[in-house]
Structure formats: structure tokens, C-alpha cells
Scaffold this motif. Structure first.
Motif, PDB file in Angstrom:
ATOM      1  N   ALA A 102      -2.984   8.199   3.111  1.00  9.83           N
ATOM      2  CA  ALA A 102      -3.478   7.962   4.471  1.00  9.83           C
ATOM      3  C   ALA A 102      -3.660   6.475   4.734  1.00  9.83           C
ATOM      4  O   ALA A 102      -3.360   5.984   5.833  1.00  9.83           O
ATOM      5  CB  ALA A 102      -4.806   8.696   4.668  1.00  9.83           C
ATOM      6  N   ALA A 103      -4.142   5.737   3.744  1.00 12.73           N
ATOM      7  CA  ALA A 103      -4.316   4.289   3.918  1.00 12.73           C
ATOM      8  C   ALA A 103      -2.975   3.630   4.206  1.00 12.73           C
ATOM      9  O   ALA A 103      -2.872   2.750   5.078  1.00 12.73           O
ATOM     10  CB  ALA A 103      -4.960   3.693   2.671  1.00 12.73           C
ATOM     11  N   ALA A 104      -1.939   4.037   3.471  1.00 14.36           N
ATOM     12  CA  ALA A 104      -0.611   3.462   3.684  1.00 14.36           C
ATOM     13  C   ALA A 104      -0.073   3.826   5.070  1.00 14.36           C
ATOM     14  O   ALA A 104       0.509   2.980   5.770  1.00 14.36           O
ATOM     15  CB  ALA A 104       0.339   3.946   2.596  1.00 14.36           C
TER      16      ALA A 104
ATOM     17  N   GLU B  58      -9.819   1.914   7.505  1.00 12.12           N
ATOM     18  CA  GLU B  58     -10.272   2.927   8.466  1.00 12.12           C
ATOM     19  C   GLU B  58      -9.548   4.255   8.249  1.00 12.12           C
ATOM     20  O   GLU B  58     -10.164   5.336   8.294  1.00 12.12           O
ATOM     21  CB  GLU B  58     -10.056   2.418   9.887  1.00 12.12           C
ATOM     22  N   ALA B  59      -8.239   4.190   8.022  1.00 11.37           N
ATOM     23  CA  ALA B  59      -7.481   5.422   7.787  1.00 11.37           C
ATOM     24  C   ALA B  59      -7.931   6.098   6.503  1.00 11.37           C
ATOM     25  O   ALA B  59      -8.027   7.340   6.436  1.00 11.37           O
ATOM     26  CB  ALA B  59      -5.986   5.117   7.728  1.00 11.37           C
ATOM     27  N   ALA B  60      -8.218   5.302   5.478  1.00 14.89           N
ATOM     28  CA  ALA B  60      -8.701   5.877   4.221  1.00 14.89           C
ATOM     29  C   ALA B  60     -10.048   6.555   4.418  1.00 14.89           C
ATOM     30  O   ALA B  60     -10.303   7.643   3.881  1.00 14.89           O
ATOM     31  CB  ALA B  60      -8.803   4.776   3.162  1.00 14.89           C
ATOM     32  N   GLY B  61     -10.938   5.914   5.186  1.00 13.05           N
ATOM     33  CA  GLY B  61     -12.246   6.525   5.444  1.00 13.05           C
ATOM     34  C   GLY B  61     -12.133   7.838   6.200  1.00 13.05           C
ATOM     35  O   GLY B  61     -12.843   8.803   5.897  1.00 13.05           O
ATOM     36  N   THR B  62     -11.238   7.870   7.184  1.00 13.80           N
ATOM     37  CA  THR B  62     -11.032   9.119   7.935  1.00 13.80           C
ATOM     38  C   THR B  62     -10.490  10.215   7.026  1.00 13.80           C
ATOM     39  O   THR B  62     -10.933  11.376   7.088  1.00 13.80           O
ATOM     40  CB  THR B  62     -10.054   8.862   9.095  1.00 13.80           C
ATOM     41  N   ALA B  63      -9.534   9.868   6.170  1.00 11.19           N
ATOM     42  CA  ALA B  63      -8.975  10.848   5.237  1.00 11.19           C
ATOM     43  C   ALA B  63     -10.035  11.316   4.246  1.00 11.19           C
ATOM     44  O   ALA B  63     -10.076  12.502   3.877  1.00 11.19           O
ATOM     45  CB  ALA B  63      -7.795  10.238   4.492  1.00 11.19           C
ATOM     46  N   LEU B  64     -10.899  10.411   3.825  1.00 11.39           N
ATOM     47  CA  LEU B  64     -11.966  10.791   2.886  1.00 11.39           C
ATOM     48  C   LEU B  64     -12.881  11.835   3.497  1.00 11.39           C
ATOM     49  O   LEU B  64     -13.249  12.817   2.842  1.00 11.39           O
ATOM     50  CB  LEU B  64     -12.761   9.553   2.490  1.00 11.39           C
TER      51      LEU B  64
ATOM     52  N   LEU C 124       0.829  -1.206   0.000  1.00  9.16           N
ATOM     53  CA  LEU C 124       0.000   0.000   0.000  1.00  9.16           C
ATOM     54  C   LEU C 124       0.865   1.258   0.000  1.00  9.16           C
ATOM     55  O   LEU C 124       0.516   2.268  -0.633  1.00  9.16           O
ATOM     56  CB  LEU C 124      -0.938  -0.004   1.209  1.00  9.16           C
ATOM     57  N   ASP C 125       1.993   1.207   0.693  1.00 11.63           N
ATOM     58  CA  ASP C 125       2.913   2.352   0.671  1.00 11.63           C
ATOM     59  C   ASP C 125       3.508   2.535  -0.722  1.00 11.63           C
ATOM     60  O   ASP C 125       3.572   3.666  -1.238  1.00 11.63           O
ATOM     61  CB  ASP C 125       4.020   2.131   1.702  1.00 11.63           C
ATOM     62  N   ALA C 126       3.928   1.428  -1.345  1.00  7.04           N
ATOM     63  CA  ALA C 126       4.484   1.514  -2.705  1.00  7.04           C
ATOM     64  C   ALA C 126       3.421   2.022  -3.679  1.00  7.04           C
ATOM     65  O   ALA C 126       3.719   2.803  -4.588  1.00  7.04           O
ATOM     66  CB  ALA C 126       4.992   0.142  -3.152  1.00  7.04           C
ATOM     67  N   ALA C 127       2.183   1.605  -3.489  1.00  9.19           N
ATOM     68  CA  ALA C 127       1.098   2.035  -4.371  1.00  9.19           C
ATOM     69  C   ALA C 127       0.862   3.531  -4.256  1.00  9.19           C
ATOM     70  O   ALA C 127       0.715   4.233  -5.271  1.00  9.19           O
ATOM     71  CB  ALA C 127      -0.176   1.271  -4.027  1.00  9.19           C
ATOM     72  N   ALA C 128       0.810   4.032  -3.026  1.00  9.75           N
ATOM     73  CA  ALA C 128       0.563   5.461  -2.833  1.00  9.75           C
ATOM     74  C   ALA C 128       1.674   6.300  -3.442  1.00  9.75           C
ATOM     75  O   ALA C 128       1.414   7.345  -4.076  1.00  9.75           O
ATOM     76  CB  ALA C 128       0.415   5.761  -1.340  1.00  9.75           C
ATOM     77  N   ARG C 129       2.922   5.861  -3.262  1.00  9.56           N
ATOM     78  CA  ARG C 129       4.035   6.623  -3.823  1.00  9.56           C
ATOM     79  C   ARG C 129       4.047   6.559  -5.350  1.00  9.56           C
ATOM     80  O   ARG C 129       4.325   7.546  -6.028  1.00  9.56           O
ATOM     81  CB  ARG C 129       5.359   6.107  -3.256  1.00  9.56           C
ATOM     82  N   ALA C 130       3.719   5.386  -5.914  1.00 12.22           N
ATOM     83  CA  ALA C 130       3.700   5.252  -7.373  1.00 12.22           C
ATOM     84  C   ALA C 130       2.613   6.110  -7.989  1.00 12.22           C
ATOM     85  O   ALA C 130       2.815   6.753  -9.033  1.00 12.22           O
ATOM     86  CB  ALA C 130       3.495   3.784  -7.753  1.00 12.22           C
ATOM     87  N   ALA C 131       1.442   6.133  -7.370  1.00  9.38           N
ATOM     88  CA  ALA C 131       0.343   6.923  -7.912  1.00  9.38           C
ATOM     89  C   ALA C 131       0.658   8.415  -7.857  1.00  9.38           C
ATOM     90  O   ALA C 131       0.398   9.158  -8.813  1.00  9.38           O
ATOM     91  CB  ALA C 131      -0.942   6.631  -7.144  1.00  9.38           C
ATOM     92  N   ARG C 132       1.236   8.853  -6.757  1.00  4.73           N
ATOM     93  CA  ARG C 132       1.576  10.281  -6.635  1.00  4.73           C
ATOM     94  C   ARG C 132       2.652  10.665  -7.656  1.00  4.73           C
ATOM     95  O   ARG C 132       2.600  11.751  -8.239  1.00  4.73           O
ATOM     96  CB  ARG C 132       2.043  10.574  -5.208  1.00  4.73           C
TER      97      ARG C 132
END
Length: 592
Positions: free
Chosen positions: A160-162, A180-186, A135-143
Motif C-alpha cells: 500500500a505504501a508503494a 499516509e497510505a501505509a497508515g490507512t492500510a494498517l 518503495l515499489d521494489a522493496a514491496a515486491r522483494a519482500a513479498r
């Protein structure tokens, strides 16, 4: 398929998974597509940034559905039930590749990059610790794929999910914390992006990502998590979504539900460029770096995802033809989709084309505007037969004589002779690009709107002419023709006049040369055998239609022999033959 034994953990329920094996990836992909299908209308309704075109949910669903179909293909492939059954690496790579090929809109493009980033880690191992890393690699790749990231978008939710599952843990625990972290960030996105705050909605792309993570939680725990707050869906929608008008050279409008169109995570303000352009691109890393710089200068909402020679390109521009041409120069674009954000295109403003063209001879352009045709195509072609064929299709033709390429003045005269307000110019030869560009500039100075499509061979010009539709807008017509030309690989057979050093070795006078994309790839003694070899090499990369252009003086039955060869060896490929007459190379080949 047998599942790897899972270690005992007293904190984990008996129906929870500790490893995301291939079957779990399959179940996750199915749940994701199903969940996005249920929620796509609600997500569409809150799509207000950066273009309120109401299709984020649709684009996410179509992307997820393509990803799931790719996973299913791995499981249903011949032999999948035996010793070669797919493992986690097979499944996650299929998931990412399917999403890349089927990505729609900016939201779907970013989702495909998130899945690609996850796949790179999960292919190694797929326990909780690796999911957190994925999930961390995904967030960095997308950004990194977004030219100008914005906070309060799907990128923020992914980051936030990562962060929420950093440090790892069991697979169910990591999935729950990420969701849960993604929902809070949303829920916080309306305070980060002004347009969301004014509309009273959360980010549509971010909500879609929460749905994807919710499907993951359900897959690994057996229980559906809490859904996002319904406060994120206004009723009725606060911002109406204008109708989108797809214009695609390769995908019928009926296959583009709602068009393709959001720009979550990046992009312009509400009043931005008029068109969204998406295409798959086969190109190397260096060419893509140059393409990014060029597209960033042309427009905004730029996202380029992929790798290993295959990319998905998304950008918002006012000049879609230039965006596609940039792709043609970088590599081979295909599956091109164009969406106009407004429901209608403005009518051309009155311009200087009603003024007599300086130097135009009597009977040529220079008449009053109402006497001009709306649009014409000017094409440079070798051989009388080919020129006559394209003239019958409505093109104004310029015949290229052997050793005597037409000059800029001759091309300008042809543009004038077309007697139209708008002209599409097809040089059909790399060496004519400069002369054609100069002729186009001079014609524009005379009030004629000219688009130069960088066709490099006659077969590309034929492909472009085949999709020409004068009834649609000029920009859409140019984009469709450019796409058709760019999707056509080309080859030529010639006879060597002298001994020469070539990229395929030394040739002797009289040898048959097979040139693919302008480079000598095959040296042979027989025209027919050399042609077969060239065809086989071109079709190794795939193809749906082979075009053969045969000149006078070629061996009798050459076209029939090659058609039979294609029919027997490539069952899904069609063949069409044209006769070029005198003055053309012995054989031209196009593969679309």
C-alpha cells in the motif's frame, strides 16, 4: 560532507529535502532506531499473529539498531571525513547490509529485505521519483522472499505504501503519501486477518513499518507525521505472550531480548510448529533455491532474504535440527538462533528403549531404561591421541584406521556401547555418511533416539563436542552441535603416494597436498610452508579460532611455528593445538 545543490521548488518548504543524501540516510536510520525503541513495548503488546510471543517490536528495534550501527560505521571509518566520505550509495547499502546481518524474527527479516529492495534503487539516485520506485521494489522483494504471503500483514502495508506514492513527485511529497497510505492500510488489517479482528488490534509488523516510514517523513520534512491510532494497542493485551526460550550455539540468551519470534506476513495458525530457527547462510543462488524447497516441506513461516552469497533464513519447524542440517548442506550457516515457542519442552514419552535391544550383547544397551545414561556422543576419530582426548570429554569413540573406515556394524556397536537413551553420532568423514545413517536407523529400531550430525572432518566433530551440553533438551543440543560443526571450515595436509591429476594441478609422489573442504587447493614440497599457505587461504574468509591437530611424525615445532604465524598475522584469531598420535593425517586444520 558537502551536499549536492537542490533545485528550487516553490511548493517545498525551505527546511525540506529534495534529495536523500548520505547524511539524510544517516539521520533516517538514527530516527528509525529511536522511534522503534520508543514504540517497541506497544508493538510487542499487539503481537498476536501467527505466534503470540510478544516480541515483534523488540525484533524490529534490534534489526533497525543493527542497520543504524552499520551506517555509522561507514561514516566513522578511517578517511570518511575526507575525499572518500560516503555517498548515498554507500549509506543505503550499509543500511541494508546491517539490517540483513542483524535481522531478528520474521518481522525484522522482512524489514531487512524491504531495505535491501530500496537500496538497489536509491544507490542510483535518491530524489522523490527514485524513492517511489524504491518503495515499489522493496514491496515486491519482500513479498517474493516470503514462501506463503498473507494479507493483513507487513507485506500488505508495504504494498500500500508503494501504491500510495506511485508516479513519484518531490521527495517530501512521496514520503508523506507513502506514510499516509501505509497508515490507512494498517487500520484495515483487522478486517483482513481473522486473528487480528478477534483481538481487536492492527498487525504488529505493519505498525512497525508505519513507524519506519514516519521516521523517513520526519527526516525529509523536518516535521513528525501523525502517529498510528492508539486503538491498535489493547490494554491489557488480549493475548498473553508465552515466554520464549532461546537456544543458540552462537548468541547467549542474554543478547536475545524476548527471543526471536514473530511471523508477520506468512506462517501458521496459532497452533503451529514449536520452534523458530534463524541463521545467516553463505551459499549460492542454486543451493538456496533447493534449501527453500526443503525448508518449506519441513515447516512454515519461511522467509529467505539476501543475495550475493549471503542470506538470512527464517522458518518455523518442529525439527530444528533438520532445519539447520539443511543449511549445512546448502552452504555455511552461522549466527544460528533457536527459539522454542512454549515455556517448557515436554518430557520424552515412554518408549521402547526399555525393551532389550535385539542382538545386544550382555552388558550393552538392552538393560532397563533407568540403567541407561540420558545422552551420549559417539564420534569417529583418526589417531589414538585424538580418540583418547574425546573419550576424556565423555564421548564414546570409534578409531578410524588408515584405509579401513569403520563399517555400519561397528558404528552400531558403538551406539549400543554408549548405553544411552539418546545418542548424537558424529561420523567426521564425508565417506562415512551412508554407513552412519544406516547405523542410526538400526539403532532407532532398537528404541535408541539417534541424531546424525553430518560432520565431514574431525575438527568439525571437536567443535560439536565442545558445545555439547547433556543438561539441555535433545533437540537444542543437536542444533547447537550442528551449528558449531557447520561454522567450522576444515583442511587436511597429506603426502601424495603417486603422480595424480588434482584440482590444483599435477602432483608427484611425495608432494605435500593441502586439501581445503576436501579439494586439493595447494601442492607444495614442504609440510610447514604448505600448511602456512593453507592457513592463509582459509583465514582470508575470516575466523576467530584455529584448531590444529598434529599427528606423530610431523616436523618438530610444526604446531609452534603455525601458532606464531597466526598470532603475528591475525591479531584477533586464537589458536588451539591437539595431538592426534599415530594413525592420523599429518595435520588437520579447523577454522571457526
Amino acid at each position: 560532507m558537502s551536499r549536492a545543490p537542490q533545485p528550487f521548488d516553490p511548493a517545498v518548504r525551505s527546511d525540506e529535502r529534495l534529495v536523500l543524501d548520505a547524511e539524510a540516510v544517516r539521520a533516517w536510520s538514527a530516527r528509525t532506531a529511536e522511534a522503534l525503541g520508543r514504540e517497541r513495548a506497544a508493538i510487542d503488546a499487539i503481537n498476536v499473529y501467527p505466534v503470540a510471543d510478544g516480541d515483534t517490536g523488540t525484533n524490529l528495534y534490534l534489526t533497525a539498531d543493527a542497520a543504524h550501527r552499520a551506517v555509522e560505521a561507514v561514516f566513522t571509518a578511517p578517511g570518511a571525513a575526507g575525499a572518500s566520505a560516503p555517498d548515498t550509495a554507500d549509506a543505503v547499502r550499509a543500511l541494508a547490509h546491517g539490517a540483513l546481518l542483524g535481522a531478528r524474527g520474521n518481522s525484522g527479516t522482512i524489514l531487512s529485505q524491504l531495505l535491501r529492495g530500496m537500496a538497489g534503487v536509491l544507490a542510483e539516485a535518491a530524489d522523490g521519483d527514485h524513492l517511489a520506485r524504491a518503495l515499489d521494489a522493496a514491496a515486491r522483494a519482500a513479498r517474493a522472499a516470503v514462501a506463503h504471503p498473507e494479507e493483513g500483514t507487513i507485506l500488505t502495508v508495504a504494498t500500500a505504501a508503494a501504491a500510495g506514492c506511485a508516479g513519484g513527485g518531490t521527495l517530501p511529497d512521496v514520503a508523506r503519501r507513502a506514510h499516509e497510505a501505509a497508515g490507512t492500510a494498517l487500520e484495515a488489517t483487522p478486517g483482513q486477518l481473522a486473528v487480528l479482528g478477534r483481538a481487536g488490534v492492527v498487525d504488529a509488523g505493519g505498525r512497525g513499518l508505519v513507524t519506519v516510514l514516519g521516521a523517513l517523513v520526519e527526516t525529509v520534512t523536518g516535521r513528525a507525521p501523525r502517529q498510528p491510532s492508539p486503538a491498535g494497542v489493547p490494554s491489557p493485551p488480549l493475548v498473553p505472550a508465552p515466554a520464549s526460550v532461546p537456544a543458540s550455539a552462537s548468541v547467549p540468551a542474554s543478547e536475545e531480548p524476548g527471543g526471536a519470534g514473530t511471523g508477520e506476513g506468512c506462517g501458521p495458525a496459532a497452533q503451529g510448529p514449536a520452534y523458530e530457527v534463524l541463521y545467516l547462510l553463505e551459499a549460492g543462488d542454486a543451493a538456496v533455491d533447493l534449501l527453500k524447497a526443503r525448508l518449506d516441506a519441513l515447516g512454515d513461516s519461511l522467509v529467505v532474504v539476501g543475495g550475493d552469497g549471503l542470506w538470512n533464513v527464517h522458518v518455523h519447524v518442529d525439527d530444528p535440527g533438520a532445519a539447520v542440517e539443511a543449511g549445512v548442506e546448502a552452504g555455511r550457516p552461522h549466527r544460528i538462533r533457536i527459539t522454542h515457542f512454549a515455556s517448557t519442552l515436554p518430557a520424552p514419552a515412554p518408549g521402547p528403549s526399555a525393551v532389550p535391544a535385539p542382538g545386544a550383547p550382555a552388558g550393552e544397551p538392552g538393560h532397563a531404561r533407568e540403567e541407561r545414561a540420558p545422552r551420549a556422543v559417539v564420534a569417529v576419530l583418526p589417531g589414538e591421541g585424538l580418540a583418547g582426548l574425546c573419550a576424556e570429554a565423555g564421548a564414546t569413540t570409534v578409531q578410524a584406521r588408515p584405509g579401513e573406515p569403520p563399517a555400519g556394524d561397528e558404528l552400531l556397536a558403538a551406539v549400543r556401547r554408549a548405553h544411552a537413551r539418546e545418542v548424537v553420532l558424529l561420523p567426521n568423514d564425508t565417506d562415512l555418511r551412508a554407513a552412519a545413517a544406516a547405523a542410526a536407523e538400526r539403532a532407532r529400531a532398537e528404541g535408541i533416539r539417534v541424531a546424525l550430525i553430518p560432520t565431514r572432518a574431525a575438527v568439525q566433530g571437536i567443535a560439536a563436542l565442545a558445545v555439547h551440553e547433556p543438561g539441555r533438551s535433545f533437540d537444542e543440543d543437536v542444533v547447537a552441535m550442528t551449528a558449531a560443526a557447520g561454522a567450522t571450515r576444515y583442511a587436511e595436509l597429506a603426502v601424495a603416494e603417486r603422480q595424480s591429476f588434482t584440482s590444483a594441478g599435477v602432483c608427484q609422489a611425495g608432494d605435500v597436498l593441502g586439501l581445503i573442504e576436501g579439494d586439493v587447493a595447494v601442492i607444495g614440497q614442504d609440510l610447514t610452508e604448505t600448511a602456512r599457505t593453507v592457513l592463509d587461504r582459509m583465514l582470508q574468509a575470516g575466523g576467530e579460532l584455529v584448531t590444529l591437530v598434529v599427528a606423530d611424525g610431523t616436523p618438530p615445532g610444526l604446531a609452534d611455528t603455525l601458532e606464531t604465524h597466526v598470532r603475528r598475522g591475525y591479531l584477533a584469531v586464537d589458536t588451539v593445538t591437539y595431538h592426534a598420535g599415530e594413525g592420523a593425517p599429518p595435520l588437520l586444520i579447523g577454522v571457526e
